[in-house]
Scaffold this motif. Sequence first.
Motif, mmCIF file in Angstrom:
data_model
loop_
_atom_site.group_PDB
_atom_site.id
_atom_site.type_symbol
_atom_site.label_atom_id
_atom_site.label_comp_id
_atom_site.label_asym_id
_atom_site.label_seq_id
_atom_site.Cartn_x
_atom_site.Cartn_y
_atom_site.Cartn_z
ATOM 1 N N ASP A 66 2.140 13.182 7.432
ATOM 2 C CA ASP A 66 1.868 12.014 6.586
ATOM 3 C C ASP A 66 1.169 10.934 7.414
ATOM 4 N N GLY B 56 -0.587 8.444 6.648
ATOM 5 C CA GLY B 56 -0.431 7.081 6.144
ATOM 6 C C GLY B 56 0.848 6.453 6.671
ATOM 7 N N TRP B 57 1.929 7.196 6.522
ATOM 8 C CA TRP B 57 3.226 6.743 7.040
ATOM 9 C C TRP B 57 3.127 6.412 8.524
ATOM 10 N N ALA C 152 0.828 3.646 2.075
ATOM 11 C CA ALA C 152 1.281 3.910 3.438
ATOM 12 C C ALA C 152 2.503 3.061 3.757
ATOM 13 N N GLU C 153 2.437 1.798 3.363
ATOM 14 C CA GLU C 153 3.579 0.921 3.619
ATOM 15 C C GLU C 153 4.807 1.398 2.865
ATOM 16 N N PRO D 298 -5.823 3.867 11.074
ATOM 17 C CA PRO D 298 -5.941 5.219 10.509
ATOM 18 C C PRO D 298 -6.947 6.066 11.293
ATOM 19 N N ALA E 178 5.550 4.370 2.052
ATOM 20 C CA ALA E 178 6.123 5.547 2.707
ATOM 21 C C ALA E 178 6.982 5.151 3.902
ATOM 22 N N ARG F 5 -1.650 2.265 14.716
ATOM 23 C CA ARG F 5 -1.769 1.422 13.527
ATOM 24 C C ARG F 5 -3.130 1.545 12.842
ATOM 25 N N THR G 23 0.748 5.244 10.251
ATOM 26 C CA THR G 23 0.127 3.964 10.599
ATOM 27 C C THR G 23 1.085 2.799 10.455
ATOM 28 N N GLU G 24 2.114 2.975 9.646
ATOM 29 C CA GLU G 24 2.973 1.830 9.325
ATOM 30 C C GLU G 24 4.381 1.929 9.893
ATOM 31 N N THR G 25 4.850 3.110 10.197
ATOM 32 C CA THR G 25 6.281 3.254 10.485
ATOM 33 C C THR G 25 6.701 2.558 11.784
ATOM 34 N N THR H 217 0.842 -1.196 0.000
ATOM 35 C CA THR H 217 0.000 0.000 0.000
ATOM 36 C C THR H 217 0.882 1.252 0.000
#
Lengths: 104, 219, 565
Positions: B181, B183-184, B9-10, B97, B12, B95, B186-188, B7
């Motif tokens: 960001d 999106g970032w 987000a991932e 959104p 990023a 995690r 949620t994943e970082t 995705t």
Amino acid sequence: MSAAGRRRHDDMPTVREIVRRPAWVLLVLLVALGLNIGAAFLPIAPFLKTAFHLIVAAGTVALIAFIFMEMEKKGPTIRLFAAAGFIWIAILFLLIFSDYGIRR
Amino acid sequence: MTAARITPAEKAALREPWEDIARQRQAVELGMWAFLASELLFFSGLFAGYTIYRSIYPQAFWEAGAETSLWFGGANTAILLISSAVVALVPRAARWPGLGRFARAMLWIGALLGVAFLVLKGFEYREDFHEHLWPGPDFKLHAEGAELFFSFYWCLTAIHAVHLVVGICLLARLAVAGARDPGWFTETPAVQATALYWGLVDIIWTVVFVIIYLPGRGG
Amino acid sequence: MSDAVLDDTSLPHDVSTFDKGYLGDGHTLRSWLLTTDHKRIAILYALTLTIFFFIGGVAIALVRIELVTPAQDFVTADEYNRLFTLHGIIMVWFFLVPSIPATFGNFLLPLMIGARDLAFPRLNLFSWYLTVIGGAFTVYVLLAGGVDTGWTFYTPYSSIYSNSHVIAAAIAVFVAGFGTIATGINFIVTTHTMRAPGLTWFRLPLFVWAMYTVSVVIILATPVLAMALTLMMAERFFGVPIFNPQGGGDPILFQHLFWFYSHPAVYIMILPAMGVVSEVIPCFARRRLFGYDFMVYALVAISVVGFFVWGHHMFVSGESPYANLVFSFLSFVVAVPSAIKVFNWTATLYRGQITYEAPMLYAFGFVGLFTMGGLTGLFLASIPIDVQATDTYFVIAHFHYVMVGGTVSAFFAALHFWWSKITGRMYPETWARFAAVLMYFGFNFTFFPQFIMGWAGMPRRYGSYPPEFQIYHVLSSAGAVVLAAAYLMPLGYLTWSLRWGRRAGDNPWGATGLEWQTSSPPPTHNFDKLPTVERAPYDYHPEGYVETGEAARTIEASQKGGEQE
Ligand SMILES: [Cu+2]
């Protein structure tokens, strides 16, 4: 792999659900802090007080590590590294006191 | 290997050489725990020194401990406990959104509590200076070893404060970058890593509080 | 690669004829200073460490010149103190500790486990910058007039009395220390998370095991040194009593904390060297490494038990006799896994088809010198002998046999063994063999006399001495000239080989590790197709395999092409 870990919107927990457990733990920790401070003023032998303080501190550390830092959910490798930190401190203390414990 | 299913987000949050965000997150987490083990050993030198001198000068340490301010110490301990509970919520919420804003609010609250800790610490230091608790020619206490207690008092609290400042910066940075960001965010792996570091700062303080502020109370 | 490329000087820069791999990725300074490629960072480290190696070498050369005559006549006593201190600090923290891990570990760890890079490439670059910043502080100390505490920074001299640049030197060590911690964390995570499919823990090459165990030692030991130095600096800068007896403090506490790091630091230097030798010996004996499992257990045992022995540096410091006994016993214990390793290397040679290329000669040098250093270590682990030998040249000789004879020999073994992988070129074999032999003799020539004079009572850290020791000092200084020549030679012929060395091909030694399966020099992402592993390491006698030694290498070379002459 990442698909299995992907989260769907309807799984999303409520804020309440997220907060509940850490909040309970925090309550326990604050009570423990109060007990520890209270115990400091008890008219008992200093070493007993110190022992009590350290036991409470150890419990606090364990709760922070296991609940707040989510150690409870981690695999053996991470636990091993976290444990190594404490074990190596123990090595330092044990061997350093083989000197200071016997000196003079 | 699953390039097609990554995705935005991932993407990023992914860094070279990783191809899978879940594995990258595991790696960062392991690295962070290894670093925390290292940090524990860093403080172990101070703890060992304190323990040795306390075993040599138990009476002086007992008297000197009574000179510290339990009000400041106790309040700061409570502040830090609350802050670590607050920061513990961040990886649990970030995690999702839908909970990103909540997580970032928790980061700011955690950072503010950290700042509050430092402000109190500053007042405490001022009081200590007024009371001549800095080891040196006009040091307040006279028992041999009392100066050593305060050497460790200053070193322990100051080095801990440095870690706290770093922690506050990390929390603020994460909150700012996360707002820019979402999106970032949620994943970082940075979320987990930052929270872990904050936990360590609290763990260290837990021990500092017990050995610095609690001896010598109640006569 | 085609046979047409006989002489690349006659051709324009044509990348298609010779793939420069990661080296062709950019030629600007910026492309190097901002790289996150582990291979390029390894080269940055190699250049930095080489510079420091020679600075530290110059410092000790001046010391050896002073020691040619019994009188203090070449430098003043104060300058002498600063010279040997600088030598110690630079050689320990800016060469030996990072040497093999930061260069060969950095370059080879991802290649050996079939990964594209280390787990955290930017952290890797950051750790190099930390080393450089620490190095800058050291250079500042050097230019500002030096530091005279000895590399050990003992209190209260360092924290109260010394009139030299103690704080800058301590900051240098502190910062560089965090550089090695960052590298250690990177290696640990890489080994745990990035191994190729099928590469189980017990299929890892011993070099990878060595990098892993040394990383664990680094992250657990280095922070304690950092704290010891911090407290020393606090006492010096703020005047708060910590180790100062006048304030009730105990100077020996500093020694405890210092040696809690600095004894394991010896293993930080020697474990990677053991890893290198475990790669080289099986390759040139064409034998599977004898007792692989025990080699692994020995590495783990050394790195754990190595933490239990630091008190043997303090037998005469006022440490309690009980602690002396404990530390003495544990120091004997840690010799057992080291001995297992030496026996296993020797047993690997048994019935092997041994050839004597330069890496093998250096590896033999390592085994011999390390054994010598280890056995004299047993002398020093026994309290009565240590009391006699404390602060004499016997100790100096002992730890130079381990740290220089051991680690530096292995460093050169690695340099020659993997030179073709790193640069794509072969070094000139004859010169290299000559340098290897010269280094072995030069080393013994320099340090063996130090055993004798130390045993006879010559103390360390003195610029003047009674005339009866002169013969040994002259021998030692003459040996140092030979040793210096042996260190300078590779600088010459390896540089030469960068341009005129023959193309090596991907696997000139017919070695088994994954790093040999990719091209030389490797492409930026290491492997065109990530490998999978189905066998144990050191598979030098696979089923149906007949040719060995020189013959195998010739066949290998002719198959790959790219060989000339
Ligand atoms: Cu040692």
